[in-house]
Design a protein around this motif. Structure first.
Motif, PDB file in Angstrom:
ATOM      1  N   ASN A 114       0.159   5.020   6.429  1.00 38.55           N
ATOM      2  CA  ASN A 114       1.321   6.260   5.266  1.00 38.55           C
ATOM      3  C   ASN A 114      -0.513   6.831   4.736  1.00 38.55           C
ATOM      4  O   ASN A 114      -1.115   6.423   4.865  1.00 38.55           O
ATOM      5  CB  ASN A 114       1.758   4.935   4.536  1.00 38.55           C
ATOM      6  CG  ASN A 114       2.933   4.690   4.735  1.00 38.55           C
ATOM      7  OD1 ASN A 114       3.405   4.691   6.126  1.00 38.55           O
ATOM      8  ND2 ASN A 114       2.432   2.970   5.104  1.00 38.55           N
ATOM      9  N   GLY A 127      -6.294  -3.009   2.207  1.00 36.53           N
ATOM     10  CA  GLY A 127      -5.721  -1.532   2.897  1.00 36.53           C
ATOM     11  C   GLY A 127      -5.064  -0.668   2.862  1.00 36.53           C
ATOM     12  O   GLY A 127      -4.878  -0.013   3.641  1.00 36.53           O
ATOM     13  N   THR A 131       0.620  -0.800  -0.152  1.00 35.60           N
ATOM     14  CA  THR A 131      -0.337   0.087   0.089  1.00 35.60           C
ATOM     15  C   THR A 131       0.829   1.024   0.205  1.00 35.60           C
ATOM     16  O   THR A 131       0.722   2.187  -1.191  1.00 35.60           O
ATOM     17  CB  THR A 131      -0.406  -0.553   1.350  1.00 35.60           C
ATOM     18  OG1 THR A 131       0.355  -0.144   2.642  1.00 35.60           O
ATOM     19  CG2 THR A 131      -2.108  -1.294   1.265  1.00 35.60           C
ATOM     20  N   LYS A 132       2.107   1.134   0.882  1.00 37.30           N
ATOM     21  CA  LYS A 132       3.266   2.382   0.636  1.00 37.30           C
ATOM     22  C   LYS A 132       3.854   2.757  -1.091  1.00 37.30           C
ATOM     23  O   LYS A 132       3.813   3.704  -1.381  1.00 37.30           O
ATOM     24  CB  LYS A 132       4.133   2.218   1.341  1.00 37.30           C
ATOM     25  CG  LYS A 132       5.023   3.431   1.440  1.00 37.30           C
ATOM     26  CD  LYS A 132       6.225   2.977   3.035  1.00 37.30           C
ATOM     27  CE  LYS A 132       7.274   4.147   2.800  1.00 37.30           C
ATOM     28  NZ  LYS A 132       8.740   3.674   3.381  1.00 37.30           N
ATOM     29  N   ASP A 161      -3.540   4.752   4.240  1.00 39.12           N
ATOM     30  CA  ASP A 161      -3.760   3.129   4.636  1.00 39.12           C
ATOM     31  C   ASP A 161      -3.675   2.922   5.902  1.00 39.12           C
ATOM     32  O   ASP A 161      -3.498   3.473   6.733  1.00 39.12           O
ATOM     33  CB  ASP A 161      -2.048   2.993   3.298  1.00 39.12           C
ATOM     34  CG  ASP A 161      -0.841   2.612   4.416  1.00 39.12           C
ATOM     35  OD1 ASP A 161      -0.865   3.204   4.907  1.00 39.12           O
ATOM     36  OD2 ASP A 161       0.090   2.260   3.808  1.00 39.12           O
ATOM     37  N   GLU A 162      -3.795   1.205   6.032  1.00 41.16           N
ATOM     38  CA  GLU A 162      -4.347   0.885   7.219  1.00 41.16           C
ATOM     39  C   GLU A 162      -2.300   0.841   7.933  1.00 41.16           C
ATOM     40  O   GLU A 162      -2.935   0.658   9.617  1.00 41.16           O
ATOM     41  CB  GLU A 162      -4.378  -0.683   7.236  1.00 41.16           C
ATOM     42  CG  GLU A 162      -3.375  -1.458   5.978  1.00 41.16           C
ATOM     43  CD  GLU A 162      -3.821  -3.000   6.004  1.00 41.16           C
ATOM     44  OE1 GLU A 162      -4.981  -2.731   6.823  1.00 41.16           O
ATOM     45  OE2 GLU A 162      -3.380  -3.959   5.395  1.00 41.16           O
ATOM     46  N   GLU A 163      -1.255   1.235   7.772  1.00 38.71           N
ATOM     47  CA  GLU A 163      -0.175   1.205   8.348  1.00 38.71           C
ATOM     48  C   GLU A 163       0.096   2.813   8.945  1.00 38.71           C
ATOM     49  O   GLU A 163       1.090   2.882   9.359  1.00 38.71           O
ATOM     50  CB  GLU A 163       0.803   0.886   7.210  1.00 38.71           C
ATOM     51  CG  GLU A 163       0.890  -0.849   7.235  1.00 38.71           C
ATOM     52  CD  GLU A 163       2.283  -1.551   6.303  1.00 38.71           C
ATOM     53  OE1 GLU A 163       2.706  -0.610   6.162  1.00 38.71           O
ATOM     54  OE2 GLU A 163       1.913  -2.567   6.080  1.00 38.71           O
ATOM     55  N   LEU A 203      -6.576   3.634  13.660  1.00 32.64           N
ATOM     56  CA  LEU A 203      -5.332   4.721  13.598  1.00 32.64           C
ATOM     57  C   LEU A 203      -6.451   5.698  14.315  1.00 32.64           C
ATOM     58  O   LEU A 203      -7.784   5.897  14.526  1.00 32.64           O
ATOM     59  CB  LEU A 203      -5.502   4.880  12.029  1.00 32.64           C
ATOM     60  CG  LEU A 203      -4.053   4.468  11.821  1.00 32.64           C
ATOM     61  CD1 LEU A 203      -4.656   4.573  10.055  1.00 32.64           C
ATOM     62  CD2 LEU A 203      -3.342   3.742  12.433  1.00 32.64           C
ATOM     63  N   GLU A 242       5.001   9.133   4.779  1.00 25.36           N
ATOM     64  CA  GLU A 242       4.708   8.339   5.491  1.00 25.36           C
ATOM     65  C   GLU A 242       3.977   8.327   7.615  1.00 25.36           C
ATOM     66  O   GLU A 242       3.557   7.438   8.033  1.00 25.36           O
ATOM     67  CB  GLU A 242       6.051   7.253   6.135  1.00 25.36           C
ATOM     68  CG  GLU A 242       7.047   7.124   4.702  1.00 25.36           C
ATOM     69  CD  GLU A 242       8.416   6.853   5.131  1.00 25.36           C
ATOM     70  OE1 GLU A 242       8.571   5.762   5.609  1.00 25.36           O
ATOM     71  OE2 GLU A 242       9.564   6.525   3.740  1.00 25.36           O
ATOM     72  N   LYS A 243       4.470   9.585   7.554  1.00 32.45           N
ATOM     73  CA  LYS A 243       4.183   9.706   9.521  1.00 32.45           C
ATOM     74  C   LYS A 243       2.994  10.642   8.807  1.00 32.45           C
ATOM     75  O   LYS A 243       3.211  11.578   8.524  1.00 32.45           O
ATOM     76  CB  LYS A 243       4.462   8.997   9.583  1.00 32.45           C
ATOM     77  CG  LYS A 243       5.768   8.568  10.402  1.00 32.45           C
ATOM     78  CD  LYS A 243       6.982   7.934  11.211  1.00 32.45           C
ATOM     79  CE  LYS A 243       7.813   7.369  11.487  1.00 32.45           C
ATOM     80  NZ  LYS A 243       8.741   7.198  12.421  1.00 32.45           N
ATOM     81  N   PHE A 265      -9.199   1.374  10.383  1.00 36.04           N
ATOM     82  CA  PHE A 265      -7.673   0.857  10.723  1.00 36.04           C
ATOM     83  C   PHE A 265      -7.302   0.841  12.071  1.00 36.04           C
ATOM     84  O   PHE A 265      -6.221   0.386  12.095  1.00 36.04           O
ATOM     85  CB  PHE A 265      -6.479   1.960   9.586  1.00 36.04           C
ATOM     86  CG  PHE A 265      -7.150   1.258   7.876  1.00 36.04           C
ATOM     87  CD1 PHE A 265      -8.012   0.178   7.314  1.00 36.04           C
ATOM     88  CD2 PHE A 265      -7.051   2.675   6.921  1.00 36.04           C
ATOM     89  CE1 PHE A 265      -8.372  -0.068   5.940  1.00 36.04           C
ATOM     90  CE2 PHE A 265      -7.121   2.225   5.831  1.00 36.04           C
ATOM     91  CZ  PHE A 265      -7.941   1.766   5.314  1.00 36.04           C
TER      92      PHE A 265
END
Length: 381
Positions: A152, A87, A40-41, A148-150, A114, A175-176, A112
């Motif tokens: 990003n 995701g 996803t990234k 995305d689920e991470e 988050l 990314e964050k 997600f």
């Protein structure tokens, strides 16, 4: 930063249903392959690349030179990702949809697991940067936030210059959700370069940002300074004249971007909150482009603190060759070939079933060396 010169004129009309259905099918297949290959990234990094985004737009058959290459393509991607479980999801869109971004982000972040707050704040800030902190005469009307689920994220937003009837697209990636990093902006900007762009987020703008905050906190004194400048620009004799400065030319440059005005309530908020951080300053309610223009003008002519006028659009890069995949909606470079489009969809469906990507890599080696005939690149209407 990846930049590109692109003409994105305002087009009327809609994508016909037969083409929109094929765009959705092809987009879902391409997005699925991308996530399987790069995660996803990797998908978000590509969406945040203005050249890749334009190439994807051309691939699915949208106009190569239209403002709709942003709004339609983003809308198709949003629908595709909502149906797929990859995701990554999209909040916002064009017009009213853009104003619903915070609510949609909260739902996506909840799904997600988050914290939505930093993403909602990030969404507001990137919109303020491209409408207030960086001014090129374009009014934002499209804002899409990819998450995305991470954790990003990427943003694709677009502004319109109604006088020129041209659009400009802004791409972001991080990314964050670190708002502190957002004033070194843009993964890329696509549009027609302007001679003057009020750029208070340029890499060398720390002193300008500090001066603008300090001037804003002076409250009504700014009003007097602004009146002094207006009088000077009309040739009236007043108590102060900047040394070796053509005031009329400086004011004309600011006014080329729009009206110069002050929102005193926004200045009062800045003073009450004792704001020292430029990011928090941009998020003040009521701080619009006219007010920032006024503060920057006062800073330049009264306090000799000059902002950057560098337009971040710089290097020409051309993804037009991807329009040869299935043709273009407005018959450039040729009419959409429905049979070819359907065969491409069936081919990619078989690839996703087998998981064999080697043939795509071999095709890439051939296609990347091919150059399209320049005479076939004509405007669409």
């Amino acid at each position: 930063m990846r930049s590109g010169v692109a003409e994105l004129p305002l087009h009327t009309g809609k994508v016909p249903p037969w083409l929109a259905n094929r765009m959705r099918k092809l987009s879902k297949l391409v997005l699925k392959i991308l996530v399987e290959e790069y995660g996803t990234k990797g998908l978000l990094e590509r969406l945040a690349d203005p050249v890749w985004f334009q190439a994807f737009n051309n691939l699915i058959g949208m106009d190569w030179d239209s403002s709709g290459s942003t709004t339609v393509t983003t809308g198709i991607i949003k629908e595709a990702l909502a149906e797929l479980d990859l995701g990554v999801m999209v909040a916002g869109g064009k017009g009213k949809s853009s104003r619903n971004t915070p609510n949609e982000l909260e739902k996506i972040a909840s799904k997600f697991e988050l914290d939505p707050e930093p993403y909602v704040k990030t969404s507001r800030l990137v919109a303020k940067v491209d409408s207030v902190a960086l001014q090129t005469g374009y009014q934002l009307y499209h804002h899409a936030f990819f998450l995305d689920e991470e954790g990003n994220w990427a943003v694709v937003q677009q502004g319109m210059n109604t006088e020129l009837r041209l659009a400009r697209r802004y791409h972001w990636f991080n990314e964050k959700p670190d708002v502190e990093e957002l004033l070194n902006p843009h993964k890329g900007v696509a549009g027609v370069k302007r001679e003057f762009a009020l750029n208070t987020v340029d890499k060398d703008s720390k002193e300008v940002q500090k001066a603008i905050i300090e001037i804003a906190q002076e409250g009504r004194r700014v009003v007097r300074d602004l009146e002094t400048i207006k009088a000077l620009s009309k040739g009236y004799a007043v108590f102060y004249k900047p040394r070796d400065v053509d005031v009329r030319e400086v004011v004309k440059r600011y006014e080329s971007l729009g009206k110069i005005e002050l929102n005193l309530k926004a200045l009062e908020f800045a003073k009450e909150l004792a704001i020292e951080n430029y990011k928090e300053f941009l998020l003040i309610k009521g701080l619009g482009p006219g007010t920032l223009r006024a503060l920057a003008l006062v800073g330049e002519l009264i306090y000799d603190v000059k902002p950057s006028w560098r337009d971040p659009v710089t290097h020409p890069i051309d993804p037009f060759k991807f329009a040869y995949a299935v043709g273009g909606k407005d018959r450039v470079p040729f009419r959409i070939e429905k049979g070819t489009y359907d065969e491409l969809i069936r081919f990619l469906e078989r690839l996703t079933e087998t998981g064999n990507r080697e043939i795509l890599k071999r095709v890439k080696k051939i296609s990347e060396k091919w150059k399209f005939p320049e005479e076939e690149k004509i405007p669409t209407f």
